[in-house]
Design a protein around this motif. Structure first.
Motif, mmCIF file in Angstrom:
data_model
loop_
_atom_site.group_PDB
_atom_site.id
_atom_site.type_symbol
_atom_site.label_atom_id
_atom_site.label_comp_id
_atom_site.label_asym_id
_atom_site.label_seq_id
_atom_site.Cartn_x
_atom_site.Cartn_y
_atom_site.Cartn_z
ATOM 1 N N GLU A 269 0.836 -1.200 0.000
ATOM 2 C CA GLU A 269 0.000 0.000 0.000
ATOM 3 C C GLU A 269 0.871 1.251 0.000
ATOM 4 O O GLU A 269 0.635 2.209 -0.743
ATOM 5 N N LEU A 270 1.888 1.249 0.841
ATOM 6 C CA LEU A 270 2.789 2.391 0.958
ATOM 7 C C LEU A 270 3.461 2.690 -0.376
ATOM 8 O O LEU A 270 3.539 3.853 -0.805
ATOM 9 N N LEU A 271 3.939 1.667 -1.039
ATOM 10 C CA LEU A 271 4.599 1.852 -2.338
ATOM 11 C C LEU A 271 3.649 2.476 -3.343
ATOM 12 O O LEU A 271 4.020 3.401 -4.083
ATOM 13 N N TYR A 272 2.407 2.005 -3.377
ATOM 14 C CA TYR A 272 1.428 2.560 -4.307
ATOM 15 C C TYR A 272 1.213 4.050 -4.071
ATOM 16 O O TYR A 272 1.242 4.858 -5.002
ATOM 17 N N PHE A 273 1.030 4.444 -2.811
ATOM 18 C CA PHE A 273 0.734 5.843 -2.494
ATOM 19 C C PHE A 273 1.922 6.756 -2.769
ATOM 20 O O PHE A 273 1.753 7.874 -3.260
#
Length: 552
Positions: free
Chosen positions: A112-116
């Protein structure tokens, strides 16, 4: 429609919105608070009283550090931490440079962090120590991230704590491989001499992730003026004043928690008790010890306090007004009466209706005319229409349709998503994707969502996001996520999965849930998984989630 919306306007309220210090960014309010009330306590953090002068000075020092590292107007800087004074310092320091705050939930996991980070093209991230490993794990896969600052919650804790500490505040500080330590940089930099020139109604100061009505999360671009307007309207609607004492327990990274915990204290120059997260015993003691009189909660918090052992023996009589949000537990007359009894007279009401694209708080509940089961009436300078979903034509009071909103809090659009922006924002009106109606007095009823967004524990969960994350599992061929009723969370996620043939009989539903729990935020991972041979779909292959819901 405007005349209908004015029917229930409180008689003792000003009819026009007044900005306390004029139309200027909220960080300028912070600087003025430091001049006007330098020694007044701004925030109290487990016994550490932080004055307006200290908060302003630390924010200006951190702004100078960021400037020295090349942060400038328009850059996106992420905050990845739980509630703490550092969150406030960073939020206002970033905006003093005309840069953009991007709140990231501390519940996010690596994928999730990578996507954001990539979606918002984040230049720097300020992370709590216990979350740093996740940033470290993905930083090489990012395209924009240039540097990382870490912080530890104990840096702003006093020696003599007045409230019980959660476990994350007991973790020992250690040296990390991050580029910078927040406290060290604050201590080694002088305060910035001047702030960036801001066009408050045009310049973006905040990006919050939301799906709009469909798709994976998108960055909604909110201006400095959006924040000022909604904060001022909320403060005036609920008659907030400098002498009030509030308690901030809702996540500051969530748009509602931000208004109540980051913006309102600064706007009104009032004192706020800041907790890292909600804990019943700590919240009750904070209310007692600090004589909190204005409180924002999620209704499940009220229920937890009411069920706390021997709560009748505790002194909550300082409370006067509690605006709450119905997530999991409804704000209804039974809850309000129980709350009034245990607090000795505190008024409990539904806080508001709103969404990220309008900086929330589009309505407020008139205190002397509370109507349970509604979201209240339109706030200042706000128009609310109910339109036919098919034709777009306005519908009369009492008829259900799509909620459409226009006010100075409306966002500029989604970052790099012109098609999604065009779908949601039409002629200054936000088409919310929510179903509701207005009654003859102008009260708004929220009845559900046009699309399939899931509301779990107060958080927006997007089916496409859950599905994209689940598709990283090698055993999964196809997946569809839906929301199912949950008495504790409001809704929880259920995933329907078609397995790759090679994994049939080798992977269980429990295995998928365990894997998901490790990869996703707690409110997001599926609590229920069901294997199917195929998913219902259109001839073009689009999965029909509504059929899955209907078959339950």
């Amino acid at each position: 429609m405007k005349s209908i919306l004015k029917k229930s306007w409180p008689s003792d309220m000003q009819e026009t919105l007044h900005y306390r210090l004029g139309e200027k960014p909220l960080h300028e309010y912070l600087l003025q608070n430091a001049i006007n009330h330098p020694q007044q306590t701004a925030y109290t953090y487990y016994g550490n009283n932080i004055t307006w002068q200290q908060l302003s000075d630390n924010s200006r020092r951190f702004a100078q550090f960021l400037k020295g590292e090349g942060v400038s107007k328009g850059d996106r800087i992420a905050l990845y931490m739980q509630n703490c004074p550092q969150y406030l310092i960073c939020h206002y320091a970033i905006q003093m440079l005309g840069a953009i705050v991007v709140p990231l939930s501390p519940m996010y996991k690596e994928a999730e962090l990578l996507y954001f980070i990539n979606e918002a093209e984040i230049k720097a991230i300020i992370s709590a120590q216990e979350l740093y490993e996740q940033v470290e794990a993905v930083k090489q896969q990012t395209t924009s991230l240039q540097f990382i600052i870490t912080t530890h919650y104990t840096d702003f804790l006093p020696e003599a704590k007045t409230l019980p500490l959660p476990d994350e505040l007991k973790i020992e500080k250690k040296k990390l491989n991050s580029n910078f330590d927040l406290l060290e940089e604050i201590q080694s930099n002088n305060p910035i001499s001047e702030t960036e020139q801001i066009d408050i109604w045009e310049d973006v100061g905040l990006m919050v992730f939301t799906s709009g009505t469909t798709g994976r999360p998108k960055a909604a671009m909110l201006t400095y003026g959006n924040a000022l307007f909604k904060t001022a309207a909320t403060a005036q609607g609920y008659q907030m004043k400098q002498s009030d004492i509030t308690l901030a327990v809702a996540p500051l990274c969530h748009i509602a928690g931000m208004v109540m915990g980051v913006n309102l204290p600064v706007y009104n120059s009032l004192s706020c008790i800041l907790l890292t997260r909600f804990d019943v015993e700590t919240a009750v003691k904070a209310i007692e010890d600090y004589k909190v009189n204005k409180l924002y909660t999620v209704a499940t918090m009220n229920a937890a306090i009411l069920n706390f052992p021997e709560i009748e023996q505790r002194n909550l009589t300082s409370l006067e007004l509690n605006f709450a949000t119905s997530f999991g537990t409804k704000v209804d007359q039974n809850l309000a009466e129980a709350w009034e009894k245990v607090t000795g007279g505190c008024v409990l009401l539904e806080a508001s209706y709103g969404l990220s694209e309008t900086h929330t708080c589009d309505t407020f509940m008139p205190i002397e005319n509370i109507k349970f089961g509604t979201c209240g009436i339109a706030t200042y300078d706000t128009e609310i229409r109910i339109v036919d979903i098919e034709t777009g034509e306005d519908l009369p009071p009492g008829v259900q349709g799509e909620i459409v909103i226009k006010n100075p809090g409306v966002f500029k659009g989604y970052l790099n998503r012109p098609d999604a922006t065009k779908e949601t924002l039409k002629g200054g009106w936000v088409f919310t994707g929510d179903i509701g109606m207005l009654d003859e007095e102008g009260f708004l009823y929220f009845n559900g969502r046009v699309k399939e967004m899931i509301k779990s524990s107060g958080y927006s969960v997007f089916p496409e996001d859950v599905e994209a994350l689940l598709n990283d599992h090698e055993a999964i061929l196809q997946v569809a996520a839906i929301g199912v009723p949950d008495k504790n969370r409001g809704e929880s996620v259920k995933a329907y999965i078609v397995l790759n043939p090679a994994y049939k009989g080798k992977v269980s539903e429990r295995d998928i849930i365990k894997w998901s729990k490790e990869k996703m935020a707690a409110y997001k991972y599926p609590r229920d998984v069901e294997f199917l041979d195929s998913l219902p779909a259109t001839s073009s292959g689009k999965v029909l989630r509504r059929l899955l819901k209907e078959d339950r």
